[in-house]
Enzyme design. Sequence first.
Site, PDB file in Angstrom:
ATOM      1  CG  HIS A   1       5.220 -14.120  -2.636  1.00  0.00           C
ATOM      2  ND1 HIS A   1       6.075 -14.871  -3.403  1.00  0.00           N
ATOM      3  CD2 HIS A   1       4.275 -14.980  -2.179  1.00  0.00           C
ATOM      4  CE1 HIS A   1       5.668 -16.124  -3.413  1.00  0.00           C
ATOM      5  NE2 HIS A   1       4.580 -16.223  -2.675  1.00  0.00           N
TER       6      HIS A   1
ATOM      7  CG  ASP B   1       3.566  -9.718  -6.734  1.00  0.00           C
ATOM      8  OD1 ASP B   1       2.600 -10.209  -7.345  1.00  0.00           O
ATOM      9  OD2 ASP B   1       4.141 -10.279  -5.782  1.00  0.00           O
TER      10      ASP B   1
ATOM     11  CD  GLN C   1      -2.518 -13.262  -2.822  1.00  0.00           C
ATOM     12  OE1 GLN C   1      -3.745 -13.285  -2.849  1.00  0.00           O
ATOM     13  NE2 GLN C   1      -1.805 -14.356  -2.698  1.00  0.00           N
TER      14      GLN C   1
ATOM     15  CE  LYS D   1      -0.837 -16.463  -5.800  1.00  0.00           C
ATOM     16  NZ  LYS D   1      -0.758 -17.375  -4.666  1.00  0.00           N
TER      17      LYS D   1
ATOM     18  CB  CYS E   1       6.461 -17.151  -0.100  1.00  0.00           C
ATOM     19  SG  CYS E   1       6.177 -18.863  -0.509  1.00  0.00           S
TER      20      CYS E   1
HETATM   21  C1  LIG Z   1       1.863 -11.474  -3.603  1.00  0.00           C
HETATM   22  C2  LIG Z   1       2.315 -12.695  -4.344  1.00  0.00           C
HETATM   23  N1  LIG Z   1       3.231 -12.563  -5.297  1.00  0.00           N
HETATM   24  C3  LIG Z   1       3.673 -13.615  -6.019  1.00  0.00           C
HETATM   25  C4  LIG Z   1       3.194 -14.882  -5.771  1.00  0.00           C
HETATM   26  C5  LIG Z   1       3.712 -16.008  -6.579  1.00  0.00           C
HETATM   27  O1  LIG Z   1       2.678 -16.604  -7.284  1.00  0.00           O
HETATM   28  P1  LIG Z   1       2.962 -17.951  -8.082  1.00  0.00           P
HETATM   29  O2  LIG Z   1       3.393 -18.962  -7.066  1.00  0.00           O
HETATM   30  O3  LIG Z   1       1.645 -18.274  -8.706  1.00  0.00           O
HETATM   31  O4  LIG Z   1       4.010 -17.645  -9.064  1.00  0.00           O
HETATM   32  C6  LIG Z   1       2.252 -15.075  -4.770  1.00  0.00           C
HETATM   33  C7  LIG Z   1       1.769 -16.423  -4.438  1.00  0.00           C
HETATM   34  O5  LIG Z   1       1.325 -16.698  -3.344  1.00  0.00           O
HETATM   35  C8  LIG Z   1       1.797 -13.958  -4.044  1.00  0.00           C
HETATM   36  O6  LIG Z   1       0.889 -14.083  -3.080  1.00  0.00           O
END
Ligand SMILES: Cc1ncc(COP(=O)(O)O)c(C=O)c1O
Length: 414
Positions: free
Chosen positions: A129, A207, A210, A233, A372
């Site tokens: 992401h 990260d 998810q 999430k 993203c």
């Molecule tokens: C794998 C992953 N990392 C990071 C993020 C970023 O999350 P946030 O927008 O809540 O900071 C997301 C959001 O879709 C994500 O799916």
Amino acid sequence: MAVTARPALDAQKLRADFPIFEQKIHGKPLAYLDSAVSSQKPRQVLDAMNVFYETSYTNVHRGVYTLSERATDAYEGAREKVRAFVNAPSAREVIFLRNATEALNLVAYAWGLNNLGPGDVVLVSELEHHSNFVPWQYMAKRTGADFRMLPLDEHGELRLDALDETVGDGNVKVVATNLVSNSLGTISPVEKLAAWAHERGAIYVCDAAQAAPHRAVDVQALGCDFVAVSGHKMCGPSGVGFLWGRAELLESMEPFLMGGHMIRQVRFETTTWGELPHKFEAGTAPAAEAVGLGAAVDYLTDVGLDAIAEHEHALAAYALERLAEVGGITSYGPPADRRAGIVSFNVDGIHPHDVAQVLDSEGIAIRAGHHCCQPLMTKLGVAATNRASFYLYTVPDEIDRLVEGLHKVKRILG
Ligand SMILES: Cc1ncc(COP(=O)(O)O)c(C=O)c1O
């Protein structure tokens, strides 16, 4: 041997906890297949925040009066719940932040600025992401380090066999990947990546945005150095997430944001920093949001993370099977047994935005776009995909409706 198996979760029953499902969209029941972008919220979370605002609200870690102590206890209670949720050794290592993006930026800045330089390698993957890609790309450029991407194989899984070759004789300092991909649902072998990073003297940043909502995440068992999670999430409110980091690393780092609360002493000449976790929690804390996140942790724990993972896995397998029956669909990502509850696909010759719009007219919410993940889209050779993502409240009937909706898409636009 006695077996105390937990019953599989009853998604239909759990839906009653989520007020959002009481409405209709375009006269149809809402089929919310976009939980990867943000989950819906159970009444238990909404009520916990409401009660906090109605009975205990004020700024935390400020006053000495009763209400302030009550608010602070609730906030710190939420931190302890989060600690237990990810099996962190200490609540001092849990930093409340706005979301996973802020958590990853914190590490990139507060660790990266003082630890990266020319000759060093920052390694991410093609599956990241932007939140776990752009901060590292930027910090590599800023410090003169090399920025490299671990490639994917044809299933959208990390090519661990290419680790040594990708890094070459560079001095790898940080490896940053997700545990579950938001685009393809790929589950990555984080323990192996962490072990490889440590062998090379690097840190491993996970990260888990998810992952944490959908499967048990044990930061110690995974062997990570930092783990980033978003509350919204995982049935919690927006505006709160957390970073877990190993205490010795967090202690060695400079602060990321500066201002109120994060200091020990401020003088004209210099300022000294507060203890963990306060050093990284500048300004007014998201107290009600943290309380909501604590209630979300209770909710998920009660349902059972293993049961959630199993449920979503079954839904992903069912969705892939049903999508294959539609014809003219290209799906992306690994086989069902190696993915979480996320399916990405394209309908041949029809733009994902058009697909999503027709589905919306049937009350079905899916995501259409690059998620993203533009480097991944480049790798797949597409500008965008459709993505359906599942959670503990998703029922197979919603996947059947998705499939019927796709037939309608093909009738109208094909
Ligand atoms: C794998 C992953 N990392 C990071 C993020 C970023 O999350 P946030 O927008 O809540 O900071 C997301 C959001 O879709 C994500 O799916």
